[in-house]
Design a protein around this motif. Structure first.
Motif, PDB file in Angstrom:
ATOM      1  N   ALA A 132      48.192  45.310  34.082  1.00  0.00           N
ATOM      2  CA  ALA A 132      47.066  44.436  34.500  1.00  0.00           C
ATOM      3  C   ALA A 132      47.127  44.272  36.039  1.00  0.00           C
ATOM      4  O   ALA A 132      46.161  44.092  36.400  1.00  0.00           O
ATOM      5  CB  ALA A 132      47.505  42.709  33.775  1.00  0.00           C
ATOM      6  N   LEU A 133      48.336  44.478  36.750  1.00  0.00           N
ATOM      7  CA  LEU A 133      48.242  44.274  38.098  1.00  0.00           C
ATOM      8  C   LEU A 133      47.355  45.207  39.119  1.00  0.00           C
ATOM      9  O   LEU A 133      46.827  45.074  39.628  1.00  0.00           O
ATOM     10  CB  LEU A 133      49.634  44.147  38.652  1.00  0.00           C
ATOM     11  CG  LEU A 133      50.230  42.700  38.632  1.00  0.00           C
ATOM     12  CD1 LEU A 133      51.746  42.976  39.089  1.00  0.00           C
ATOM     13  CD2 LEU A 133      49.594  41.627  39.505  1.00  0.00           C
ATOM     14  N   LEU A 134      47.426  46.625  38.205  1.00  0.00           N
ATOM     15  CA  LEU A 134      46.860  47.842  38.552  1.00  0.00           C
ATOM     16  C   LEU A 134      45.194  47.455  38.659  1.00  0.00           C
ATOM     17  O   LEU A 134      44.531  47.776  39.506  1.00  0.00           O
ATOM     18  CB  LEU A 134      47.086  48.880  37.819  1.00  0.00           C
ATOM     19  CG  LEU A 134      48.659  49.497  38.099  1.00  0.00           C
ATOM     20  CD1 LEU A 134      48.725  50.632  37.160  1.00  0.00           C
ATOM     21  CD2 LEU A 134      48.889  50.097  39.496  1.00  0.00           C
ATOM     22  N   THR A 135      44.863  46.949  37.499  1.00  0.00           N
ATOM     23  CA  THR A 135      43.620  46.516  37.251  1.00  0.00           C
ATOM     24  C   THR A 135      42.992  45.543  38.554  1.00  0.00           C
ATOM     25  O   THR A 135      41.855  45.267  39.006  1.00  0.00           O
ATOM     26  CB  THR A 135      43.003  45.956  35.854  1.00  0.00           C
ATOM     27  OG1 THR A 135      43.689  46.898  35.101  1.00  0.00           O
ATOM     28  CG2 THR A 135      41.577  45.671  35.958  1.00  0.00           C
ATOM     29  N   LEU A 136      44.023  44.711  38.829  1.00  0.00           N
ATOM     30  CA  LEU A 136      43.691  43.424  39.738  1.00  0.00           C
ATOM     31  C   LEU A 136      43.688  43.518  41.168  1.00  0.00           C
ATOM     32  O   LEU A 136      43.346  43.050  42.130  1.00  0.00           O
ATOM     33  CB  LEU A 136      44.814  42.086  39.404  1.00  0.00           C
ATOM     34  CG  LEU A 136      44.392  40.842  39.596  1.00  0.00           C
ATOM     35  CD1 LEU A 136      43.028  40.381  39.076  1.00  0.00           C
ATOM     36  CD2 LEU A 136      45.397  39.741  39.332  1.00  0.00           C
ATOM     37  N   ALA A 137      44.655  44.911  41.363  1.00  0.00           N
ATOM     38  CA  ALA A 137      44.781  45.039  42.872  1.00  0.00           C
ATOM     39  C   ALA A 137      43.513  45.339  43.767  1.00  0.00           C
ATOM     40  O   ALA A 137      43.574  44.701  44.831  1.00  0.00           O
ATOM     41  CB  ALA A 137      45.479  46.641  42.599  1.00  0.00           C
ATOM     42  N   PRO A 138      42.524  45.755  43.417  1.00  0.00           N
ATOM     43  CA  PRO A 138      41.335  45.607  44.330  1.00  0.00           C
ATOM     44  C   PRO A 138      40.930  44.314  44.849  1.00  0.00           C
ATOM     45  O   PRO A 138      40.099  44.221  45.705  1.00  0.00           O
ATOM     46  CB  PRO A 138      40.347  46.451  43.621  1.00  0.00           C
ATOM     47  CG  PRO A 138      40.938  47.056  42.396  1.00  0.00           C
ATOM     48  CD  PRO A 138      42.224  46.510  42.093  1.00  0.00           C
ATOM     49  N   TYR A 139      41.135  43.525  43.881  1.00  0.00           N
ATOM     50  CA  TYR A 139      40.810  41.887  44.254  1.00  0.00           C
ATOM     51  C   TYR A 139      41.944  41.287  45.070  1.00  0.00           C
ATOM     52  O   TYR A 139      41.837  39.896  45.387  1.00  0.00           O
ATOM     53  CB  TYR A 139      40.642  41.143  42.835  1.00  0.00           C
ATOM     54  CG  TYR A 139      39.684  41.907  42.164  1.00  0.00           C
ATOM     55  CD1 TYR A 139      38.215  41.665  42.501  1.00  0.00           C
ATOM     56  CD2 TYR A 139      39.940  42.768  40.986  1.00  0.00           C
ATOM     57  CE1 TYR A 139      37.195  42.116  41.750  1.00  0.00           C
ATOM     58  CE2 TYR A 139      38.890  43.244  40.410  1.00  0.00           C
ATOM     59  CZ  TYR A 139      37.434  43.049  40.696  1.00  0.00           C
ATOM     60  OH  TYR A 139      36.675  43.609  40.004  1.00  0.00           O
ATOM     61  N   LEU A 140      43.207  41.746  45.310  1.00  0.00           N
ATOM     62  CA  LEU A 140      44.305  41.121  45.992  1.00  0.00           C
ATOM     63  C   LEU A 140      44.229  41.945  47.514  1.00  0.00           C
ATOM     64  O   LEU A 140      44.012  42.826  47.753  1.00  0.00           O
ATOM     65  CB  LEU A 140      45.351  41.486  45.300  1.00  0.00           C
ATOM     66  CG  LEU A 140      45.659  41.096  44.006  1.00  0.00           C
ATOM     67  CD1 LEU A 140      47.089  41.510  43.178  1.00  0.00           C
ATOM     68  CD2 LEU A 140      45.533  39.393  43.965  1.00  0.00           C
ATOM     69  N   ALA A 141      44.781  41.004  48.737  1.00  0.00           N
ATOM     70  CA  ALA A 141      44.720  41.336  49.893  1.00  0.00           C
ATOM     71  C   ALA A 141      46.090  40.715  50.381  1.00  0.00           C
ATOM     72  O   ALA A 141      46.304  39.355  50.101  1.00  0.00           O
ATOM     73  CB  ALA A 141      43.592  41.034  50.543  1.00  0.00           C
TER      74      ALA A 141
END
Length: 161
Positions: A132-141
């Motif tokens: 799930a984190l891999l999918t969310l990665a583009p939204y995290l900075a």
């Protein structure tokens, strides 16, 4: 008259309760079911257990109806029994839990603890799996001030607990 005329509704069946100290299975900190032989491997069994998770005033349990009784087995878990298995893009962004439940991802309720990402729901912690984190990665900075969630033109700082 037939045999079904005297059946009790499933919510009125007598219960057999097994306390977590007596359960022969548990959930590890990554959301994987285990027993004394190791990790569960069969997807259908894993899915069955995940979808059977419930909660009451005594804690989390799995339940099933067997014949004319309802079994309720409380189980031990290392961190939380609730895990985000899938993140679904959209507005609002949604997440699917191991239980099969789908709910909105709420960036204002995200937090990090011990390098793991969670979303708070009342008094429950929902942990994000690595997938799930891999999918969310583009939204995290991240920067020197910490990590934030980016959605559209908005940014939410993620609390570190």
């Amino acid at each position: 008259m037939n045999d079904h005329d005297f059946e009790l509704p499933k919510d009125h069946l007598p219960e057999v309760v097994i306390h977590k100290e007596d359960a022969v299975f548990w959930m590890d900190g990554h959301g994987r079911w285990q027993n004394r032989h190791g990790r569960f491997e069969h997807k259908r069994i894993i899915d069955y257990f995940n979808h059977a998770i419930r909660r009451d005033q005594d804690g989390y349990y799995v339940t099933q109806t067997r014949g004319d009784v309802r079994e309720k087995v409380y189980f031990a878990y290392d961190d939380t029994p609730l895990f985000v298995f899938q993140v679904l893009a959209g507005d609002p962004m949604r997440m699917t839990l191991n239980t099969g439940e789908t709910l909105a991802l709420d960036p204002s309720r995200l937090f990090i603890q011990s390098d793991q990402l969670y979303q708070q729901r009342g008094d429950e912690r929902i942990k994000f799996t690595d997938r799930a984190l891999l999918t969310l990665a583009p939204y995290l900075a991240g920067d020197t001030d910490g990590v934030c969630m980016l959605m559209g033109d908005r940014s939410w700082p993620i609390e570190n607990r």
